[in-house]
Design a protein around this motif. Structure first.
Motif, mmCIF file in Angstrom:
data_model
loop_
_atom_site.group_PDB
_atom_site.id
_atom_site.type_symbol
_atom_site.label_atom_id
_atom_site.label_comp_id
_atom_site.label_asym_id
_atom_site.label_seq_id
_atom_site.Cartn_x
_atom_site.Cartn_y
_atom_site.Cartn_z
ATOM 1 N N PHE A 94 0.999 -1.439 0.010
ATOM 2 C CA PHE A 94 -0.364 0.146 0.266
ATOM 3 C C PHE A 94 0.663 1.375 0.266
ATOM 4 O O PHE A 94 2.250 1.518 0.640
ATOM 5 C CB PHE A 94 -0.979 -0.460 1.193
ATOM 6 C CG PHE A 94 -1.887 -0.842 0.492
ATOM 7 C CD1 PHE A 94 -3.172 -0.428 1.066
ATOM 8 C CD2 PHE A 94 -2.250 -2.254 1.711
ATOM 9 C CE1 PHE A 94 -4.595 -0.855 0.248
ATOM 10 C CE2 PHE A 94 -3.121 -2.860 1.842
ATOM 11 C CZ PHE A 94 -4.487 -2.438 1.019
ATOM 12 N N HIS A 95 0.263 1.863 -0.730
ATOM 13 C CA HIS A 95 1.254 3.832 -0.732
ATOM 14 C C HIS A 95 -0.079 4.629 -0.118
ATOM 15 O O HIS A 95 -1.106 4.766 -0.323
ATOM 16 C CB HIS A 95 1.313 3.666 -1.693
ATOM 17 C CG HIS A 95 1.938 5.532 -2.192
ATOM 18 N ND1 HIS A 95 1.423 6.092 -2.924
ATOM 19 C CD2 HIS A 95 1.749 6.336 -0.620
ATOM 20 C CE1 HIS A 95 2.134 7.926 -2.977
ATOM 21 N NE2 HIS A 95 2.070 7.772 -1.660
ATOM 22 N N THR A 96 -0.466 4.801 0.929
ATOM 23 C CA THR A 96 -1.117 5.705 1.713
ATOM 24 C C THR A 96 -0.855 6.588 2.268
ATOM 25 O O THR A 96 0.384 7.657 2.252
ATOM 26 C CB THR A 96 -1.899 4.276 2.795
ATOM 27 O OG1 THR A 96 -0.629 4.374 4.058
ATOM 28 C CG2 THR A 96 -2.770 3.630 2.641
ATOM 29 N N PHE A 97 -1.389 7.502 2.333
ATOM 30 C CA PHE A 97 -1.582 9.252 3.027
ATOM 31 C C PHE A 97 -1.420 9.343 4.528
ATOM 32 O O PHE A 97 -1.417 10.200 4.669
ATOM 33 C CB PHE A 97 -2.704 9.527 2.615
ATOM 34 C CG PHE A 97 -3.173 9.513 0.953
ATOM 35 C CD1 PHE A 97 -2.123 9.550 0.310
ATOM 36 C CD2 PHE A 97 -4.294 9.573 0.787
ATOM 37 C CE1 PHE A 97 -2.858 9.372 -1.394
ATOM 38 C CE2 PHE A 97 -4.892 8.905 -0.328
ATOM 39 C CZ PHE A 97 -3.940 9.214 -1.148
ATOM 40 N N GLY A 98 -0.668 8.228 5.460
ATOM 41 C CA GLY A 98 -0.026 8.620 6.350
ATOM 42 C C GLY A 98 1.251 8.813 6.740
ATOM 43 O O GLY A 98 1.805 8.051 5.824
ATOM 44 N N LEU A 124 1.639 -2.175 8.408
ATOM 45 C CA LEU A 124 1.451 -2.176 9.575
ATOM 46 C C LEU A 124 1.993 -1.478 10.827
ATOM 47 O O LEU A 124 0.832 -1.068 11.531
ATOM 48 C CB LEU A 124 1.932 -3.655 10.571
ATOM 49 C CG LEU A 124 1.124 -4.847 9.917
ATOM 50 C CD1 LEU A 124 1.628 -6.387 9.857
ATOM 51 C CD2 LEU A 124 -0.062 -4.360 9.233
ATOM 52 N N GLN A 125 2.797 0.215 10.324
ATOM 53 C CA GLN A 125 3.003 1.142 11.604
ATOM 54 C C GLN A 125 2.418 2.448 11.364
ATOM 55 O O GLN A 125 2.793 2.667 11.470
ATOM 56 C CB GLN A 125 4.547 0.738 11.259
ATOM 57 C CG GLN A 125 5.314 -0.127 12.041
ATOM 58 C CD GLN A 125 5.077 -0.303 13.018
ATOM 59 O OE1 GLN A 125 4.849 0.863 14.329
ATOM 60 N NE2 GLN A 125 5.293 -1.494 14.301
ATOM 61 N N CYS A 126 1.200 2.437 10.331
ATOM 62 C CA CYS A 126 0.742 3.721 9.453
ATOM 63 C C CYS A 126 -1.198 3.233 9.243
ATOM 64 O O CYS A 126 -1.613 2.156 9.263
ATOM 65 C CB CYS A 126 1.168 3.016 8.249
ATOM 66 S SG CYS A 126 0.610 4.551 7.138
ATOM 67 N N VAL A 127 -1.572 3.815 10.232
ATOM 68 C CA VAL A 127 -3.032 3.835 10.715
ATOM 69 C C VAL A 127 -3.782 3.648 9.618
ATOM 70 O O VAL A 127 -4.430 3.139 9.261
ATOM 71 C CB VAL A 127 -3.400 5.004 11.384
ATOM 72 C CG1 VAL A 127 -5.305 5.133 11.117
ATOM 73 C CG2 VAL A 127 -2.744 5.427 13.041
ATOM 74 N N PRO A 128 -3.504 4.797 8.011
ATOM 75 C CA PRO A 128 -4.522 4.133 6.940
ATOM 76 C C PRO A 128 -3.781 3.454 6.237
ATOM 77 O O PRO A 128 -5.055 2.850 5.645
ATOM 78 C CB PRO A 128 -4.470 6.090 6.195
ATOM 79 C CG PRO A 128 -2.810 6.510 6.796
ATOM 80 C CD PRO A 128 -2.647 5.843 8.511
ATOM 81 N N THR A 129 -3.314 2.856 6.565
ATOM 82 C CA THR A 129 -2.599 1.372 6.004
ATOM 83 C C THR A 129 -4.232 0.382 5.893
ATOM 84 O O THR A 129 -3.860 -0.536 5.779
ATOM 85 C CB THR A 129 -0.869 1.183 5.695
ATOM 86 O OG1 THR A 129 -0.387 1.942 5.159
ATOM 87 C CG2 THR A 129 -0.809 -0.407 5.213
#
Length: 490
Positions: A94-98, A124-129
């Motif tokens: 995932f490339h997410t915005f968090g 897994l260390q990124c909320v929006p992911t």
């Protein structure tokens, strides 16, 4: 040469034309006459649009309510992009915005992952992911700060903006342009319509799409071709009926034999498409591959779009400014089309609201900044391709071995050798986004900064596990995406 302006003519509608008109009538507050010339005979590219978080800033600046926007455009929330089969077939990320947190410093999280050989995704260390992986969505809070964007129907968005812009004073002229009347200094004096009407202006904003009617056509501004690095030159687009109740809060981009396929979920339908390189795959084969991937009944025949990646050498020439596809195009892998429209509008509004006549310095600043913005985003998109381990088709062998732009090669070398996420000016994506792609493609530095070893592994592992568990617990309490969207729309 300086320019004064009382009349601004926007040539072309669609998202680019009406986003521009909306910004002009809102930002200039009636001090200038704004007229949009649009032909119903000429369709717009709108195939369903995915964006990134800057669209929220634009909507806020022009006073658009989020709920009204979502209702009007069949919009859904977007937390990022899921990339499938880019590293290898069967692998995704995932490339997410968090962000990934600030554990022991700004860049140590990835170092601890690499040092301890952890196999779990960095996401897994990124909320929006984690939200995206579980199909959940909640608006940001003080505890969970992150950015989000939207998926929406681009045709409905243009119609929504047209109504609002006209309420605020924009004039809408329908008609097909058959001639461009030039001034003695080489600029544009007017556009001639097929019914004999003539629309005059001081400044012309070219939003005519791939045709680039004014900048590329009348003014013959040369085109800078990026197709050596980004060889895709066509796309099949096909909407389908929505299947099931749940909605994925992300765009999906799946790598295929000769390009990649997108999936964009809206409230009422799902957008599907196949972006392909005709050098490496026959367009009809690409069409067949798209149809085989559809997860619902098609609501229209597949539509073929043709393009060349790159941009006009200059974006502002004399009294013509190109915004949107008329200025250039970067393939939609990272949903940058609307962002580049917004970026052009922002630069233009900065000049127009300065309260003085425009001169060559203004045009030079606009052009230089726009060229650099395209180059930075170009490099970011190339990064997705050049790190692949795939060698199973001609396209993937080409992108894995091609010579890279010097700006990209330099920053990749800094990352590979020293773990430095170098940033230039006019970036479209910040260091967190670059880290997401490097991590997703398992492209790690050759060595870590020795200072990382000063942190005991058990302490680092405890911190990582603590953050992961806290994120998982927080996300588990959030509603599913379609539930949250339903609450907002009600």
């Amino acid at each position: 040469m300086t320019q004064k302006f009382d009349r601004i003519v926007v040539v072309g509608g669609g998202s680019a034309g009406w986003m521009t008109a909306m910004a002009l009538v809102t930002g200039l507050k009636g001090r200038v006459n704004v007229e949009v010339v649009e032909s119903e005979e000429i369709g717009i590219v709108g195939v369903g649009e995915a964006t990134f978080p800057s669209i929220r800033h634009y909507n806020q600046l022009v006073g658009i309510d989020e709920t009204e926007f979502l209702r009007a455009t069949n919009g859904t929330y977007k937390l990022g992009i899921r990339f499938c089969d880019w590293l290898e077939v069967g692998r995704d990320y995932f490339h997410t915005f968090g962000h990934f947190g600030n554990l022991f410093g700004s860049q140590t999280l990835w170092a601890q992952y690499r040092r301890m050989g952890l196999a779990e995704p960095l996401g897994l260390q990124c909320v929006p992911t984690v939200m995206a992986m579980q199909g959940r969505f909640a608006l940001p809070s003080e505890q969970d700060q992150f950015k989000y964007a939207y998926h929406f129907d681009a045709v409905r968005y243009a119609a929504f903006l047209r109504q609002l812009a006209m309420q605020r004073g924009a004039r809408h002229t329908q008609g097909r342009i058959v001639d461009v009347v030039r001034r003695a200094d080489g600029g544009v004096a007017a556009v001639q319509l097929d019914d004999g009407r003539r629309v005059e202006g001081d400044i012309f904003v070219d939003c005519s799409g791939f045709r680039s009617l004014l900048l590329g056509g009348a003014l013959q501004e040369p085109f800078v071709d990026f197709s050596h690095w980004l060889p895709v030159d066509g796309a099949w687009a096909c909407p389908t009926e929505r299947v099931g109740e749940e909605l994925a809060p992300y765009t999906q981009a799946t790598a295929l034999e000769g390009g990649w396929a997108w999936r964009i979920p809206l409230q009422n339908r799902t957008g599907h498409g196949h972006v392909f390189a005709s050098r490496f795959i026959d367009p009809e084969r690409a069409r067949e591959q798209l149809l085989a991937r559809l997860d619902g009944k098609p609501v229209a025949e597949p539509r073929l779009l043709r393009f060349t990646t790159g941009h006009r050498q200059r974006f502002w020439v004399n009294n013509v400014i190109a915004i949107g596809l008329s200025s250039g195009f970067l393939e939609p892998l990272e949903s940058t089309s609307i962002y580049l429209i917004q970026d052009g509008i922002s630069r233009l509004m900065t000049m127009l609201t300065a309260g003085r006549p425009l001169d060559e310095n203004d045009r030079a600043l606009f052009n230089d900044g726009s060229v650099r913005r395209f180059a930075r985003i170009r490099d970011f998109i190339i990064l997705h391709y050049c790190l692949t381990r795939r060698r199973d088709s001609e396209l993937w062998r080409h992108v894995a071995t091609m010579e890279l732009p010097e700006t990209l090669a330099f920053r990749m070398e800094l990352w590979r050798r020293y773990g430095v996420l170098h940033e230039y000016d006019e970036e479209g994506f910040d260091a967190t986004s670059w880290l997401a792609i490097h991590a997703g493609m398992e492209h790690w530095p050759e060595r870590n900064d020795p200072v990382f070893a000063e942190i005991p592994p058990e302490r680092a592992l405890q911190a990582l596990q603590g953050r992961r568990n806290a994120i998982a617990a927080s996300v588990a309490r959030m509603p599913l995406h379609h539930q949250m969207l339903g609450q907002v729309l009600r």
